[in-house]
Design a protein around this motif. Structure first.
Motif, PDB file in Angstrom:
ATOM      1  N   ILE A  25      24.312  72.443  40.875  1.00  0.00           N
ATOM      2  CA  ILE A  25      25.238  71.424  40.371  1.00  0.00           C
ATOM      3  C   ILE A  25      24.570  70.551  39.314  1.00  0.00           C
ATOM      4  CG2 ILE A  25      26.538  69.346  40.994  1.00  0.00           C
ATOM      5  CD1 ILE A  25      27.104  70.717  43.713  1.00  0.00           C
ATOM      6  N   PHE A  26      23.389  70.045  39.605  1.00  0.00           N
ATOM      7  CA  PHE A  26      22.705  69.163  38.655  1.00  0.00           C
ATOM      8  C   PHE A  26      22.289  69.910  37.393  1.00  0.00           C
ATOM      9  CE2 PHE A  26      21.713  66.395  42.437  1.00  0.00           C
ATOM     10  CZ  PHE A  26      22.464  65.316  41.997  1.00  0.00           C
ATOM     11  N   ASP A  27      21.859  71.155  37.566  1.00  0.00           N
ATOM     12  CA  ASP A  27      21.433  71.950  36.414  1.00  0.00           C
ATOM     13  C   ASP A  27      22.595  72.184  35.455  1.00  0.00           C
ATOM     14  OD1 ASP A  27      19.805  73.566  34.789  1.00  0.00           O
ATOM     15  OD2 ASP A  27      20.404  75.380  35.852  1.00  0.00           O
ATOM     16  N   ILE A  32      26.400  71.200  30.793  1.00  0.00           N
ATOM     17  CA  ILE A  32      27.792  70.992  30.388  1.00  0.00           C
ATOM     18  C   ILE A  32      27.952  69.692  29.622  1.00  0.00           C
ATOM     19  CG2 ILE A  32      30.093  70.460  31.327  1.00  0.00           C
ATOM     20  CD1 ILE A  32      29.465  72.586  33.521  1.00  0.00           C
ATOM     21  N   ALA A  33      27.251  68.645  30.056  1.00  0.00           N
ATOM     22  CA  ALA A  33      27.351  67.344  29.391  1.00  0.00           C
ATOM     23  C   ALA A  33      26.869  67.402  27.952  1.00  0.00           C
ATOM     24  CB  ALA A  33      26.550  66.302  30.162  1.00  0.00           C
ATOM     25  N   ASN A  34      25.947  68.317  27.646  1.00  0.00           N
ATOM     26  CA  ASN A  34      25.371  68.407  26.303  1.00  0.00           C
ATOM     27  C   ASN A  34      26.007  69.482  25.431  1.00  0.00           C
ATOM     28  OD1 ASN A  34      23.398  66.359  26.670  1.00  0.00           O
ATOM     29  ND2 ASN A  34      22.117  67.790  27.834  1.00  0.00           N
ATOM     30  N   ASP A  47      29.768  80.406  34.842  1.00  0.00           N
ATOM     31  CA  ASP A  47      28.468  80.672  35.470  1.00  0.00           C
ATOM     32  C   ASP A  47      28.230  79.751  36.666  1.00  0.00           C
ATOM     33  OD1 ASP A  47      27.965  82.623  33.594  1.00  0.00           O
ATOM     34  OD2 ASP A  47      26.688  81.362  32.337  1.00  0.00           O
ATOM     35  N   MET A  48      28.596  78.460  36.502  1.00  0.00           N
ATOM     36  CA  MET A  48      28.421  77.505  37.593  1.00  0.00           C
ATOM     37  C   MET A  48      29.248  77.909  38.805  1.00  0.00           C
ATOM     38  SD  MET A  48      29.051  73.354  37.663  1.00  0.00           S
ATOM     39  CE  MET A  48      30.846  73.477  37.482  1.00  0.00           C
TER      40      MET A  48
END
Length: 394
Positions: A25-27, A32-34, A47-48
């Motif tokens: 999740i954090f990865d 995604i944010a960038n 992929d997530m």
């Protein structure tokens, strides 16, 4: 699951432990944010989802309300698709707003008709075997359904999705909805900017009676040359967007100069030269990267490699690469097109001039790239050829 190469046996995966789930999740949240490109964002989301529920395939579907369709631009193992909004399990989930959870596509009775025309029919064509399926709709900030996650085939030993998987994919879907809403809005703004820039460039050309597809051809030539020079796709795309603005300053040139059929006097030519600085002044104060790049191209596309161009007499690599590329694309197309003051040149004559001006007017490396990319450039010229008035009359 995967195949053990030594024994030819199936090797199953395991469900993620809590710490593994947090890492995924954090990865992906950071990636995604960038990410700004919509296709890349959709693939990251697919992929997530696949990693979170340990599935073989995962697809992010979007709802196109205007066309009443559902579509995927990227997916695992299948090509991009567009379907009627009510088609298949995805359409059913989007219409109902409820998740769909199927343990075995070949024995499920509730959706057998949909499966026979969808997943099972595709299986017969491809040889792929669909078993477990999950479809989870996701919503935007206003609560409107904007698409769905679809996961296919669980890779653990029991090959069945669990209630926990449903929770995890629902979590991914909720995050997807918020992230995609922002990305789609950004994409819409960028597309609007592109359309405005292209339209403004076409207005600049139309005032001087230039050929209708001139800005399209220059944009496509510039893109090919940028890639041939080794520039990134993003940079080449940026140049393709802004190059149509190279002559925007012509909107302020008087008609008696701009549309004069004969050779310009020295005073008239001096007036014509001001279109570079006028275009620059129109665009330079924008904070948008697109318009900043367009300002540079408008200002420098008449500079020459040997320093004898205008308006600033820049030399060599002091001329921005975008402007050097636009210059050769513009000259090639202008010479090959009918203008109010000249006939179109033959191709061989244009190519001879480019060779003669290698290291004089044009960046020598760019001339070499141009010759290498000539087949693609000529294909573009043919595709966007202008229809002359006598052709339309017939």
């Amino acid at each position: 699951m995967s195949v053990d190469n030594d024994r030819g046996e199936l090797r199953f995966k395991h469900d993620l432990e809590p710490q593994e789930m947090l890492r995924v999740i954090f990865d992906y949240a950071a990636k995604i944010a960038n990410e700004r490109r919509l296709d890349n964002l959709l693939m990251l989301m697919a992929d997530m989802g696949r990693e979170m529920v340990v599935s073989d395939r995962c697809t992010v579907w979007l709802l196109d309300r205007q066309k009443d369709e559902i579509y995927s631009t990227v997916a695992h193992g299948v090509p991009p698709l567009r379907l009627p909004s009510m088609a298949g399990l995805v359409g059913h989930a989007i219409q109902s707003g409820q998740p769909i959870f199927i343990e075995n596509a070949y024995t499920n009775l509730e959706f057998q008709e949909v499966l026979q025309s969808g997943a099972i029919a595709v299986d017969k064509q491809t040889g792929y075997r669909t078993k477990a399926l999950m479809v989870i709709p996701f919503r935007n900030n206003q609560g409107e359904i904007m698409g769905a996650y679809q996961a296919v085939n669980k890779l653990t030993r029991d090959e069945v999705f669990s209630g926990r998987d449903l929770e995890h994919l629902t979590l991914a879907a909720a995050y997807a909805g918020k992230s995609l809403e922002s990305a789609l809005l950004t994409a819409e703004i960028e597309e609007t900017q592109k359309e405005i820039i292209f339209t403004m460039g076409a207005i600049g050309e139309s005032r001087s009676k230039e050929t209708g597809n001139h800005v399209k051809r220059v944009a496509e030539y510039s893109y090919i040359l940028a890639l041939g020079l080794g520039m990134s796709t993003d940079q080449a795309e940026l140049l393709k967007i802004v190059s149509p603005m190279h002559d925007i300053g012509k909107v302020a040139i008087p008609d008696d100069v701009l549309k004069k059929p004969g050779k310009l006097t020295e005073e008239e030519f001096a007036i014509m030269q001001t279109h570079t600085t006028i275009g620059y002044q129109l665009l330079k104060n924008s904070n948008r990267s697109l318009l900043q790049a367009a300002a540079i191209v408008a200002h420098q596309h008449h500079e020459k490699w040997n320093g004898r161009g205008y308006p600033s007499g820049l030399r060599g690599e002091d001329i921005h690469i975008f402007s050097r590329i636009t210059a050769i694309a513009d000259v090639f197309d202008a010479l090959g097109s009918e203008r109010v003051y000249k006939k179109a040149w033959e191709l061989d004559r244009i190519l001879d001039l480019l060779r003669e001006e290698r290291g004089q007017h044009f960046d020598p490396q760019l001339v070499d790239v141009f010759m290498q990319q000539l087949p693609a450039i000529l294909a573009i010229r043919e595709h966007y050829a202008d229809i002359m008035p006598e052709e339309t009359a017939s």
